[in-house]
Design an enzyme around this catalytic site. Sequence first.
Site, PDB file in Angstrom:
ATOM      1  N   GLU A  28       0.818  -1.208   0.000  1.00 56.31           N
ATOM      2  CA  GLU A  28       0.000   0.000   0.000  1.00 56.31           C
ATOM      3  C   GLU A  28       0.858   1.267   0.000  1.00 56.31           C
ATOM      4  O   GLU A  28       0.634   2.193   0.777  1.00 56.31           O
ATOM      5  CB  GLU A  28      -0.958  -0.008   1.196  1.00 56.31           C
ATOM      6  CG  GLU A  28      -1.893  -1.213   1.173  1.00 56.31           C
ATOM      7  CD  GLU A  28      -2.958  -1.196   2.250  1.00 56.31           C
ATOM      8  OE1 GLU A  28      -2.695  -0.665   3.337  1.00 56.31           O
ATOM      9  OE2 GLU A  28      -4.053  -1.724   1.982  1.00 56.31           O
ATOM     10  N   ARG A  47      -5.718 -10.839  -5.790  1.00 54.39           N
ATOM     11  CA  ARG A  47      -5.111 -10.342  -4.546  1.00 54.39           C
ATOM     12  C   ARG A  47      -4.928 -11.401  -3.463  1.00 54.39           C
ATOM     13  O   ARG A  47      -3.915 -11.401  -2.767  1.00 54.39           O
ATOM     14  CB  ARG A  47      -5.949  -9.176  -4.012  1.00 54.39           C
ATOM     15  CG  ARG A  47      -5.499  -8.749  -2.648  1.00 54.39           C
ATOM     16  CD  ARG A  47      -5.769  -7.332  -2.350  1.00 54.39           C
ATOM     17  NE  ARG A  47      -5.780  -7.126  -0.918  1.00 54.39           N
ATOM     18  CZ  ARG A  47      -6.421  -6.168  -0.311  1.00 54.39           C
ATOM     19  NH1 ARG A  47      -7.115  -5.301  -1.022  1.00 54.39           N
ATOM     20  NH2 ARG A  47      -6.374  -6.043   0.994  1.00 54.39           N
ATOM     21  N   ASP A  85      -8.257  -9.357   3.940  1.00 52.04           N
ATOM     22  CA  ASP A  85      -8.047  -8.234   4.842  1.00 52.04           C
ATOM     23  C   ASP A  85      -9.102  -8.153   5.940  1.00 52.04           C
ATOM     24  O   ASP A  85     -10.002  -7.316   5.857  1.00 52.04           O
ATOM     25  CB  ASP A  85      -8.047  -6.931   4.022  1.00 52.04           C
ATOM     26  CG  ASP A  85      -7.549  -5.752   4.822  1.00 52.04           C
ATOM     27  OD1 ASP A  85      -7.058  -5.976   5.935  1.00 52.04           O
ATOM     28  OD2 ASP A  85      -7.653  -4.614   4.332  1.00 52.04           O
ATOM     29  N   GLU A 131     -12.662  -2.664  11.940  1.00 52.59           N
ATOM     30  CA  GLU A 131     -12.637  -1.919  10.679  1.00 52.59           C
ATOM     31  C   GLU A 131     -13.733  -2.397   9.720  1.00 52.59           C
ATOM     32  O   GLU A 131     -14.379  -1.584   9.064  1.00 52.59           O
ATOM     33  CB  GLU A 131     -11.262  -2.076  10.023  1.00 52.59           C
ATOM     34  CG  GLU A 131     -11.173  -1.446   8.649  1.00 52.59           C
ATOM     35  CD  GLU A 131      -9.799  -1.624   7.992  1.00 52.59           C
ATOM     36  OE1 GLU A 131      -8.895  -2.213   8.612  1.00 52.59           O
ATOM     37  OE2 GLU A 131      -9.644  -1.167   6.848  1.00 52.59           O
TER      38      GLU A 131
HETATM   39  O1  GCW Z   1      -7.005  -3.210   6.359  1.00 55.33           O
HETATM   40  C1  GCW Z   1      -6.126  -2.384   5.684  1.00 55.33           C
HETATM   41  C2  GCW Z   1      -6.471  -1.042   6.242  1.00 55.33           C
HETATM   42  C3  GCW Z   1      -5.305  -0.085   6.266  1.00 55.33           C
HETATM   43  C4  GCW Z   1      -4.145  -0.784   6.957  1.00 55.33           C
HETATM   44  C5  GCW Z   1      -3.772  -2.011   6.138  1.00 55.33           C
HETATM   45  C6  GCW Z   1      -2.655  -2.802   6.781  1.00 55.33           C
HETATM   46  C7  GCW Z   1      -2.488   0.140   8.393  1.00 55.33           C
HETATM   47  O2  GCW Z   1      -7.546  -0.518   5.525  1.00 55.33           O
HETATM   48  O3  GCW Z   1      -5.726   1.046   6.978  1.00 55.33           O
HETATM   49  O4  GCW Z   1      -3.044   0.068   7.131  1.00 55.33           O
HETATM   50  O5  GCW Z   1      -4.869  -2.865   6.055  1.00 55.33           O
HETATM   51  O6  GCW Z   1      -2.958  -3.790   7.425  1.00 55.33           O
HETATM   52  O7  GCW Z   1      -1.502  -2.456   6.615  1.00 55.33           O
END
Ligand code: GCW
Length: 713
Positions: free
Chosen positions: A303, A348, A377, A405
């Site tokens: 990211e 992914r 995620d 989240e």
């Molecule tokens: O879940 C995603 C989140 C990001 C996070 C990333 C990660 C800290 O939306 O906010 O960044 O994963 O785990 O690195």
Amino acid sequence: MLRLVCVFLLLLSQVAVAQNPFAGDDGYRLWLKYDEITDKQQRQSYVKSLTAIDIRSQSDTANVIQQELTDAWQGLLKTAPHFSSKADLIITKGDQLSKNEQSIQTLLSTIGNEGFVIHSLNGKTYIAANSDIGLLYGTFRFLRLLQTEQSIKQLSISESPKVQLRMLNHWDDLDRHTERGYAGQSIFDWHKLPDYKEQRYYDYARANASIGINGIVPNNVNANSLILTPHYLQKVKALADIFRPYGIKVYLSLKFSSPQQIGGLSTSDPLDKNVQQWWKDKTAEIYKIIPDFGGYLVKANSEGQPGPGDYGRTHAEGANMLAKALQPFGGNVLWRAFVYSHDAKAERSLQAYNEFVPLDGKFEPNVSVQVKNGPIDFQPREAFSALFGATPQTSLAMEFQITQEYLGFSTHLAYLGTMYKEALDADTHVKGEGSTVAKVVDGSLYNIPLSAMAGVANIGMDRNWTGHIFGQSNWYVYGRLAWDHDLTAAEIAEEWARMTLSNDDKAVANIVDIMMSSREHVVNYMTPLGLHHLMDTGHHYGPGPWVGDLGRDDWNPTYYHRADEQGIGLDRTASGTNGVAQYAPYWQKRFSDPATTPTELLLWFHHLDWDYKMPSGDTLWNELAKHYDAGVQGVAEMQAQWLALESQIEANQFNQVKMALAIQLKEAQWWRDACMLYFQTFSKRPFPAGFAAPEHSLETYRSYQFPYAPGRG
Ligand code: GCW
């Protein structure tokens, strides 16, 4: 007359208290409330058998133990403890045992450095351990017996943690914004540190120690290189000094490009000699300030974060450079596997595996690769990550998300104990039956010495710490499972409920019932049957299954649900992205066929017709509707169950949960209606009988915008 007026005023004030929805406990004390034990007989029997305490050790941790016992005695037993060498509760390390206590010594031989025994001998109770921190853990375990009003006769408890590094990861920025935080600002006030030491830091440490957490990372994995400057290291030192007596080490998230950003170097290439030296020097500088510093947590080439890939180097080369700098001091590297790249063509969910499996055997022994429980995620439900079990020579740490989240932020009641257990108990079958994820993580499957678990914290400045009273249970259950993954989600829920909300058996049964069903309700009203990543963009608040125009394919919900006129779901079989190939043959086979794929993961692995016949006999479309509806009904049931508990729960806690449940119910309906209306544009089928008409049109749901939703990345 005056007396009458007084009585009247007294009555009036009581009515006022009874009606004040914020009377009583606001949640700050977490599960360490130490309110007076209401069963008088029980209390008296404790008082009788606990007249004096002998703490034989002398250390900062021993002082913490003494303070904790004093607070607990005054609260639970309404009496001050008496500390004396003539005692009936003895807190002692092995080398302080006398001759006639040697049977305790034998018990200590198998429990390691952090374990403890609680043992009744000669009419006395012993809390014994090989270290002071073991004594503190044993003390909290003993206090739990009192808090939950259990017998303290004939005790024979022996515990030691199954995982070595039991960490909390805070995604907290230096300006106190918390990425994916829904409980207010960061608790770490970097501006006022190092001089201003808040009571909160101590209470945070107590809470963590009480569940066995022994490492914390106070700063975000999307790291700011300033954290490694001398100015900030003094602040980190202040925290480390506070946490040390509680057995908690501080680790730091680092930015891989720090040598350039704060070191004045022209590169951060891990094979560059100057870069390597810079990290060695920086690490030595840190250990000079914080002698028991834990090590580094790294998010690299993920990211947009810099990493070894920027120089054509591997994750192992990046991690090992840091590992070598830490080795002289005994520190560890937690290197995150959450990577997915711009150029990778693979779907992914396959990318972390593709990246890390070829590196097996290449990491230094003080590196643990930190893997999220699922391959995408932190979704409400994911298949377990295929990385677990696929790297026999690499320490793999489990990364769970405690902050919600993707599970409704801090207004949705979702007890995550069931979710964590589902992941830990998942049987990878890599070495035949019984090759659970938990055994990969604790190192026992492949005999790997370093083991670790990390939980992304849900803690902030809110008075109740986690934004939702039940959010506390997720912090609690995470710690308890990191200590012992064999515990069940239900037994931990019960412990927590008894200490936090009520010790009344009937009330506890109801609370545990709510907790145990809660996460499945969320799955149902958000992402049933294996759907995932339908959350609205960026902030992840509410439904956004229609989002399909983001910069990267795999940021779009449409990438994950693939709904079209024919059906829905992501084909990860050989005819699709072939994600199934990453699993052991047992699962490859099962996941390849919808008939043998667990129903709850059906659309994770398959794209199926809207009329696909489900095991229930109903069509997929109807079943989808029923799951969405069941999620909403589930929340309504939790709400009814909670409302019935009013007389058993302190008003403030009761009302906080009541208000959150009302929000959750509204949002569950929103999720159901928005998703079903959207999917209907593809299925072109009517809602099944009994499905309530959505409140608004799809256009209305699509028009919602939340630029100020909390916790943005
Ligand atoms: O879940 C995603 C989140 C990001 C996070 C990333 C990660 C800290 O939306 O906010 O960044 O994963 O785990 O690195």
